[in-house]
Design a protein around this motif. Structure first.
Motif, PDB file in Angstrom:
ATOM      1  N   CYS A  93      35.989  36.081  35.165  1.00 40.52           N
ATOM      2  CA  CYS A  93      35.449  37.246  34.465  1.00 40.52           C
ATOM      3  C   CYS A  93      36.565  38.245  34.138  1.00 40.52           C
ATOM      4  CB  CYS A  93      34.363  37.902  35.317  1.00 40.52           C
ATOM      5  SG  CYS A  93      33.679  39.417  34.619  1.00 40.52           S
ATOM      6  N   VAL A  94      37.421  38.513  35.108  1.00 40.68           N
ATOM      7  CA  VAL A  94      38.522  39.456  34.890  1.00 40.68           C
ATOM      8  C   VAL A  94      39.476  38.937  33.825  1.00 40.68           C
ATOM      9  CG1 VAL A  94      40.508  40.578  35.975  1.00 40.68           C
ATOM     10  CG2 VAL A  94      38.337  40.406  37.207  1.00 40.68           C
ATOM     11  N   GLU A  95      39.718  37.642  33.838  1.00 45.08           N
ATOM     12  CA  GLU A  95      40.608  37.067  32.823  1.00 45.08           C
ATOM     13  C   GLU A  95      40.011  37.223  31.428  1.00 45.08           C
ATOM     14  OE1 GLU A  95      43.035  32.898  31.916  1.00 45.08           O
ATOM     15  OE2 GLU A  95      41.742  33.092  33.679  1.00 45.08           O
ATOM     16  N   ARG A  96      38.704  37.045  31.305  1.00 41.29           N
ATOM     17  CA  ARG A  96      38.059  37.258  29.998  1.00 41.29           C
ATOM     18  C   ARG A  96      38.167  38.709  29.561  1.00 41.29           C
ATOM     19  NH1 ARG A  96      34.044  33.838  32.361  1.00 41.29           N
ATOM     20  NH2 ARG A  96      32.744  35.660  32.809  1.00 41.29           N
ATOM     21  N   VAL A  97      38.023  39.628  30.496  1.00 43.48           N
ATOM     22  CA  VAL A  97      38.154  41.051  30.180  1.00 43.48           C
ATOM     23  C   VAL A  97      39.565  41.359  29.676  1.00 43.48           C
ATOM     24  CG1 VAL A  97      38.183  43.365  31.175  1.00 43.48           C
ATOM     25  CG2 VAL A  97      36.320  41.809  31.743  1.00 43.48           C
ATOM     26  N   VAL A  98      40.574  40.773  30.308  1.00 48.81           N
ATOM     27  CA  VAL A  98      41.963  40.992  29.876  1.00 48.81           C
ATOM     28  C   VAL A  98      42.174  40.456  28.465  1.00 48.81           C
ATOM     29  CG1 VAL A  98      44.374  40.448  30.359  1.00 48.81           C
ATOM     30  CG2 VAL A  98      42.822  40.982  32.237  1.00 48.81           C
ATOM     31  N   ILE A 146      45.936  40.829  41.271  1.00 45.06           N
ATOM     32  CA  ILE A 146      46.411  39.534  41.754  1.00 45.06           C
ATOM     33  C   ILE A 146      46.814  39.638  43.222  1.00 45.06           C
ATOM     34  CG2 ILE A 146      48.145  37.738  41.463  1.00 45.06           C
ATOM     35  CD1 ILE A 146      48.255  38.444  38.505  1.00 45.06           C
ATOM     36  N   ALA A 147      47.500  40.741  43.572  1.00 43.07           N
ATOM     37  CA  ALA A 147      47.906  40.924  44.969  1.00 43.07           C
ATOM     38  C   ALA A 147      46.688  41.035  45.885  1.00 43.07           C
ATOM     39  CB  ALA A 147      48.774  42.175  45.086  1.00 43.07           C
ATOM     40  N   GLU A 148      45.611  41.624  45.389  1.00 48.86           N
ATOM     41  CA  GLU A 148      44.406  41.803  46.206  1.00 48.86           C
ATOM     42  C   GLU A 148      43.669  40.486  46.423  1.00 48.86           C
ATOM     43  OE1 GLU A 148      42.042  44.121  48.598  1.00 48.86           O
ATOM     44  OE2 GLU A 148      43.830  44.766  47.505  1.00 48.86           O
ATOM     45  N   VAL A 149      43.580  39.672  45.386  1.00 48.02           N
ATOM     46  CA  VAL A 149      42.832  38.409  45.505  1.00 48.02           C
ATOM     47  C   VAL A 149      43.709  37.272  46.018  1.00 48.02           C
ATOM     48  CG1 VAL A 149      41.314  39.122  43.635  1.00 48.02           C
ATOM     49  CG2 VAL A 149      43.277  37.677  43.109  1.00 48.02           C
ATOM     50  N   ALA A 150      45.024  37.503  46.149  1.00 54.75           N
ATOM     51  CA  ALA A 150      45.948  36.426  46.520  1.00 54.75           C
ATOM     52  C   ALA A 150      45.689  35.890  47.916  1.00 54.75           C
ATOM     53  CB  ALA A 150      47.395  36.911  46.413  1.00 54.75           C
ATOM     54  N   SER A 151      45.085  36.682  48.785  1.00 50.75           N
ATOM     55  CA  SER A 151      44.838  36.229  50.153  1.00 50.75           C
ATOM     56  C   SER A 151      43.669  35.253  50.258  1.00 50.75           C
ATOM     57  CB  SER A 151      44.580  37.438  51.062  1.00 50.75           C
ATOM     58  OG  SER A 151      43.492  38.203  50.573  1.00 50.75           O
ATOM     59  N   ASP A 152      42.952  35.028  49.161  1.00 46.76           N
ATOM     60  CA  ASP A 152      41.853  34.062  49.147  1.00 46.76           C
ATOM     61  C   ASP A 152      42.431  32.648  49.263  1.00 46.76           C
ATOM     62  OD1 ASP A 152      39.618  32.533  48.762  1.00 46.76           O
ATOM     63  OD2 ASP A 152      39.126  33.326  46.779  1.00 46.76           O
ATOM     64  N   VAL A 153      42.102  31.954  50.343  1.00 45.29           N
ATOM     65  CA  VAL A 153      42.703  30.641  50.588  1.00 45.29           C
ATOM     66  C   VAL A 153      42.245  29.598  49.575  1.00 45.29           C
ATOM     67  CG1 VAL A 153      42.994  31.058  53.052  1.00 45.29           C
ATOM     68  CG2 VAL A 153      40.851  30.095  52.225  1.00 45.29           C
ATOM     69  N   ASN A 154      41.132  29.853  48.882  1.00 44.09           N
ATOM     70  CA  ASN A 154      40.620  28.891  47.905  1.00 44.09           C
ATOM     71  C   ASN A 154      41.118  29.146  46.484  1.00 44.09           C
ATOM     72  OD1 ASN A 154      38.996  27.427  49.772  1.00 44.09           O
ATOM     73  ND2 ASN A 154      37.460  29.035  49.698  1.00 44.09           N
ATOM     74  N   LEU A 155      41.917  30.173  46.310  1.00 40.91           N
ATOM     75  CA  LEU A 155      42.416  30.500  44.976  1.00 40.91           C
ATOM     76  C   LEU A 155      43.551  29.555  44.593  1.00 40.91           C
ATOM     77  CD1 LEU A 155      41.970  32.561  42.701  1.00 40.91           C
ATOM     78  CD2 LEU A 155      43.785  33.949  43.711  1.00 40.91           C
ATOM     79  N   PRO A 207      46.766  27.905  42.461  1.00 39.22           N
ATOM     80  CA  PRO A 207      47.972  28.449  41.814  1.00 39.22           C
ATOM     81  C   PRO A 207      47.817  28.606  40.306  1.00 39.22           C
ATOM     82  CG  PRO A 207      48.562  26.735  43.397  1.00 39.22           C
ATOM     83  CD  PRO A 207      47.072  26.712  43.278  1.00 39.22           C
ATOM     84  N   VAL A 208      47.066  27.700  39.673  1.00 38.68           N
ATOM     85  CA  VAL A 208      46.912  27.782  38.220  1.00 38.68           C
ATOM     86  C   VAL A 208      46.187  29.063  37.818  1.00 38.68           C
ATOM     87  CG1 VAL A 208      44.730  26.488  38.245  1.00 38.68           C
ATOM     88  CG2 VAL A 208      46.139  26.519  36.189  1.00 38.68           C
ATOM     89  N   LYS A 209      45.272  29.561  38.669  1.00 33.15           N
ATOM     90  CA  LYS A 209      44.565  30.801  38.346  1.00 33.15           C
ATOM     91  C   LYS A 209      45.494  32.001  38.482  1.00 33.15           C
ATOM     92  CE  LYS A 209      41.230  31.253  37.072  1.00 33.15           C
ATOM     93  NZ  LYS A 209      40.770  31.489  35.691  1.00 33.15           N
ATOM     94  N   ILE A 210      46.366  31.982  39.492  1.00 37.37           N
ATOM     95  CA  ILE A 210      47.355  33.050  39.626  1.00 37.37           C
ATOM     96  C   ILE A 210      48.234  33.105  38.384  1.00 37.37           C
ATOM     97  CG2 ILE A 210      49.397  33.797  40.901  1.00 37.37           C
ATOM     98  CD1 ILE A 210      46.978  34.391  42.469  1.00 37.37           C
ATOM     99  N   ARG A 211      48.661  31.959  37.943  1.00 33.43           N
ATOM    100  CA  ARG A 211      49.549  31.895  36.773  1.00 33.43           C
ATOM    101  C   ARG A 211      48.829  32.362  35.506  1.00 33.43           C
ATOM    102  NH1 ARG A 211      54.294  28.680  36.114  1.00 33.43           N
ATOM    103  NH2 ARG A 211      54.958  28.700  33.931  1.00 33.43           N
ATOM    104  N   SER A 212      47.581  31.929  35.312  1.00 34.34           N
ATOM    105  CA  SER A 212      46.854  32.306  34.099  1.00 34.34           C
ATOM    106  C   SER A 212      46.567  33.805  34.064  1.00 34.34           C
ATOM    107  CB  SER A 212      45.546  31.514  34.004  1.00 34.34           C
ATOM    108  OG  SER A 212      44.692  31.805  35.109  1.00 34.34           O
ATOM    109  N   LEU A 213      46.277  34.402  35.211  1.00 31.81           N
ATOM    110  CA  LEU A 213      46.070  35.855  35.253  1.00 31.81           C
ATOM    111  C   LEU A 213      47.357  36.595  34.927  1.00 31.81           C
ATOM    112  CD1 LEU A 213      43.803  36.269  38.426  1.00 31.81           C
ATOM    113  CD2 LEU A 213      43.193  36.877  36.081  1.00 31.81           C
ATOM    114  N   ALA A 214      48.470  36.131  35.497  1.00 32.25           N
ATOM    115  CA  ALA A 214      49.749  36.802  35.253  1.00 32.25           C
ATOM    116  C   ALA A 214      50.190  36.669  33.805  1.00 32.25           C
ATOM    117  CB  ALA A 214      50.812  36.247  36.187  1.00 32.25           C
TER     118      ALA A 214
END
Length: 603
Positions: free
Chosen positions: A327-332, A372-381, A383-390
Motif C-alpha cells: 500500500c505504501v509503495e502504491r502511495v509513493v 523502511i527503518a521502522e519495518v526492517a525489523s520484520d523477520v518476514n520482510l 529483501p526485494v521489498k526493501i529494494r523496491s521501496l528504496a
C-alpha cells in the motif's frame, strides 16, 4: 364536513381507522395497508386528487368506494393529520411533521382552489415563519424529510432547494465565534441528506476547510478508530441546538465509500492525517477498489505532509508481513506521478511544510527512509521489498544516503541469515559518495556489512577526509596571505571578517582549523596504514594460489581496483567490486576496530 354540533373523533381498530361523525362511511382510503373509513364530502371538498378519483368512481354501483393512495408522503401517520384537517379537527404542526404534511398536501392537491386557507398554504406558511427562522427546527425538519426527498426537491424544501437553504444560510444562522458550531447538529442527518447539504454549501461558497472539517467530524462519529488520527485538542461536543436527536443509522462501509466522494481536492497536514486514518479503516472494512485507489491517490498527492506513524498501516490480509508495504509503495508511486496542482485549503490554513521552498521530494525521501527503518525489523520482510521501496523514489531525492544506510543496517541486524550475495545486492542501492563522514566511520567498522562494501566505504571515507583537509588548508593559506596581496575570501568566511578587529576573529578560527587539520591528518594516516596492512594480507593470500601472482591480479580477481595515493607517499586504495576472502583480513579488521571505534550520531 362533520355534522354541526357534533365533535369529530377518530378511533383505531387494528389496521382500520373510523370516524365517529354520526354517519356511515361512504369512502375508504387505503394508505400502506391501513384503511381509513371516512366520508367523501369532507375529502373531496379539500383534496383535488381525491375529488378526481371519486369522479371516476361515481358511476359504480357500490355504496362504499375504496381508493388506494400509492407512495403517499409520510405514510398513514401523515394521512391521519390530513384527515383530521379535512374534518375540521385541530391539527398541530411541528418541525418534525411539517415537511411531511407539506408534501402530503401537495400530493393531494390541497390548494386554495378547493377551499380557502387550505392545508398547502397553511403548511407552507408555518414552514416559512416558524421553521426557517430557527436553527433547531431547521435541523429537525431536515432530518424528518428524508423519506420525501423527491417531492421536497420539487417544493424546494431540501438542501439544494432555495427555501430551506436560505433558512440555514440566513434566517437560521446563529452567531458564533467558533467555525465548527454546526458540526454536531448536522451530524445527526442521514448520509444522503448530509451529502446533499455539503454539496449545496460547497456550491454556495462555504470555505473548503470548513466543509472538510464537517466531513471529518461526521466520519469520526460513525466510523470507530478515526478519532486518534485527528489530534483533537478538546473532546468537547460543540452544538448550539439544545435538543435531542436520534443518530443516523449507517453502514460503515457504505458510509466510508460515500464520504470519499465528498472530500475536497485540497491538501493540509491534518487533512492528510485524516486520509491516512480513513485508508486504514477502508482496508479493514474491505471497501471497493475504486475507493481504495482514490484514497491512496489523495494521500500520494500530499505525501510530504504525512507522518511516519500514519504510514505504518498494519496488514489486514493473509500476508505474513506486519505492515502493508504494498500500500505504501502504491502511495509513493502516486506521489511521483501526481501533478503539482493540488493547492492548500486557504492561505490561513497553509502549513509551513507546504511552502514551495520545503522541497517535498526530499521530505518524502526522508519519510520513506524512516519507514523502511521502522519495518526492517520484520523477520518476514523480503529483501526485494526493501529494494523496491528504496528505489520507488528517484536518485535526486536523497542528497545524503545516511537514512538508507541506517535502514539497511537495521534490516541486516534483524536478518542475520541473509547471504553475502543478498546483502551486496541490497547495498547496491546506496551511493557511498553520498554518505556523511560519520556514516562512513560507522560503516567502516560495521561487521554486518560485506567486506567489499567496507572497502568501498573506506575508500570514500578517505576521499571525504582528503577533501575536508584540502578545504582547511585553502582557508588557512587565504587568511595568512600578506596584507597587500589580493585576497579571495570564501563566501562563508567573508561575513565574519570585518574592517576593525576582523583579524582577531580570523586568528581564533585559524587555531580551530589547525586543530581540525591535525585530527584529519592523523585519521588519513591511520587509513593509509590500514590499507597497507590489507595490501600485505592480500599478498600473503596470493602466495597460496598459483593463479594469483601479484597484488594487481589479486585486486582484479576479487574485483578491487588499486589506486595510487597522491603526494609523495604513494599507497594503493582498494575499491571492492567483488567477493574477497573475509577470513584473511579478520585479524586486521579486529585491530582496526580496537583503535578506531567511533560513534555514529544516527545510531
Amino acid at each position: 364536513m362533520a355534522p354541526a354540533g357534533k365533535v369529530t373523533e377518530f378511533r383505531k381498530e387494528g389496521n382500520d381507522w373510523f370516524c365517529s361523525a354520526g354517519l356511515p362511511s361512504d369512502i375508504t382510503v387505503v394508505v400502506d395497508g391501513v384503511n381509513f373509513h371516512l366520508h367523501k364530502f369532507p375529502l373531496i371538498s379539500r383534496c383535488g386528487r381525491i375529488a378526481r378519483i371519486y369522479e371516476d368512481l361515481r358511476n359504480t354501483c357500490e355504496k362504499n368506494s375504496t381508493t388506494a393512495l400509492e407512495e403517499f408522503p409520510g405514510g398513514p401517520g401523515t394521512f391521519f393529520i390530513v384527515a383530521k384537517f379535512c374534518y375540521g379537527a385541530r391539527v398541530e404542526f411541528t418541525s418534525r411533521n411539517i415537511a411531511l404534511v407539506y408534501c402530503a398536501a401537495d400530493y393531494l392537491e390541497m390548494t386554495n382552489e378547493y377551499g380557502e386557507d387550505n392545508l398547502l398554504s397553511k403548511s407552507e406558511s408555518f414552514f416559512r415563519r416558524n421553521v426557517l427562522c430557527n436553527w433547531k427546527d431547521t435541523i429537525l425538519c431536515l432530518q424528518s424529510s428524508e423519506s420525501v426527498l423527491l417531492r421536497a426537491d420539487k417544493l424546494q424544501m431540501s438542501p439544494g432547494g432555495s427555501i430551506l437553504w436560505n433558512g440555514i444560510n440566513t434566517g437560521a444562522r446563529i452567531r458564533s465565534s467558533e467555525s465548527d458550531w454546526w458540526f454536531e447538529d448536522v451530524s445527526y442527518l442521514s448520509m444522503s441528506m448530509f451529502g446533499r447539504l455539503i454539496k449545496t454549501m460547497e456550491a454556495r461558497g462555504i470555505r473548503p476547510e470548513n466543509l472538510a472539517a464537517a466531513i471529518m467530524y461526521y466520519a469520526r462519529k460513525y466510523i470507530p478508530g478515526l478519532s486518534r488520527w485527528q489530534n483533537e485538542k478538546s473532546g468537547r461536543t460543540r452544538t448550539v441546538a439544545s435538543f435531542s436527536l436520534t443518530p443516523a443509522s449507517v453502514d460503515q462501509k457504505v458510509l466510508l465509500e460515500t464520504i470519499e466522494n465528498f472530500l475536497p481536492q485540497k491538501k493540509g497536514k491534518s487533512f492528510c492525517r485524516f486520509l491516512l486514518g480513513l485508508l486504514r479503516v477502508a482496508l479493514i472494512l474491505g471497501v471497493n477498489e475504486t475507493c481504495r485507489n482514490s484514497l491512496e491517490r489523495r494521500i500520494g498527492m500530499q505525501l510530504e505532509l504525512a507522518t511516519l506513524d500514519g504510514l505504518l498501516i498494519p496488514t489486514y490480509s493473509d500476508s505474513d508481513t506486519l505492515y502493508d508495504t504494498d500500500c505504501v509503495e502504491r502511495v509513493v508511486h502516486h506521489f511521483r506521478s501526481s501533478e503539482a496542482g493540488l493547492t492548500s485549503f486557504s492561505p490561513l490554513a497553509v502549513d509551513p511544510e507546504t511552502s514551495p521552498s520545503s522541497e517535498p521530494l526530499q521530505k518524502v525521501a526522508r519519510l520513506i527512509d524512516n519507514y523502511i527503518a521502522e519495518v526492517a525489523s520484520d523477520v518476514n520482510l523480503k529483501p526485494v521489498k526493501i529494494r523496491s521501496l528504496a528505489e520507488a523514489l528517484p536518485e535526486i531525492s536523497r542528497p545524503l544516503h545516511d537514512g538508507l544506510y541506517r535502514a539497511l543496517d537495521i534490516y541486516f541486524k534483524a536478518h542475520p541469515w541473509l547471504s553475502e550475495k543478498d546483502k551486496e545486492e541490497l547495498c547496491n542501492i546506496i551511493d557511498y559518495q553520498k554518505l556523511s563522514i560519520d556514516a562512513c566511520a560507522h560503516a567502516s567498522q560495521n561487521e554486518r556489512l560485506p567486506l567489499r562494501v567496507i572497502l568501498q566505504v573506506l575508500f570514500f571515507e578517505q576521499m571525504h577526509l582528503r577533501t575536508a583537509l584540502a578545504s582547511c588548508l585553502n582557508v588557512l593559506d587565504t587568511v595568512s596571505a600578506p596584507a597587500g596581496a589580493a585576497i579571495t575570501i570564501p563566501s562563508d568566511a567573508a561575513g565574519q571578517i570585518v574592517q576593525r578587529d576582523g583579524w582577531v576573529t580570523v586568528v581564533r578560527e585559524n587555531q580551530v582549523l589547525k586543530g581540525d587539520m591535525e585530527k584529519m591528518r592523523s585519521r588519513v594516516g591511520e587509513l593509509e596504514q590500514e590499507f597497507g596492512k590489507i595490501k600485505l594480507e592480500m599478498k600473503r593470500v596470493s602466495t597460496s594460489h598459483t593463479s594469483l601472482s601479484s597484488p594487481h591480479l589479486v585486486a582484479k580477481k576479487i574485483g578491487c581496483k588499486l589506486l595510487p595515493r597522491s603526494l609523495d607517499a604513494q599507497a594503493d586504495i582498494v575499491e571492492s567490486t567483488g567477493p574477497t576472502p573475509r577470513a584473511s583480513v579478520e585479524q586486521s579488521r579486529t585491530s582496526r576496530h580496537s583503535r578506531h571505534r567511533k560513534s555514529f550520531s544516527l545510531f
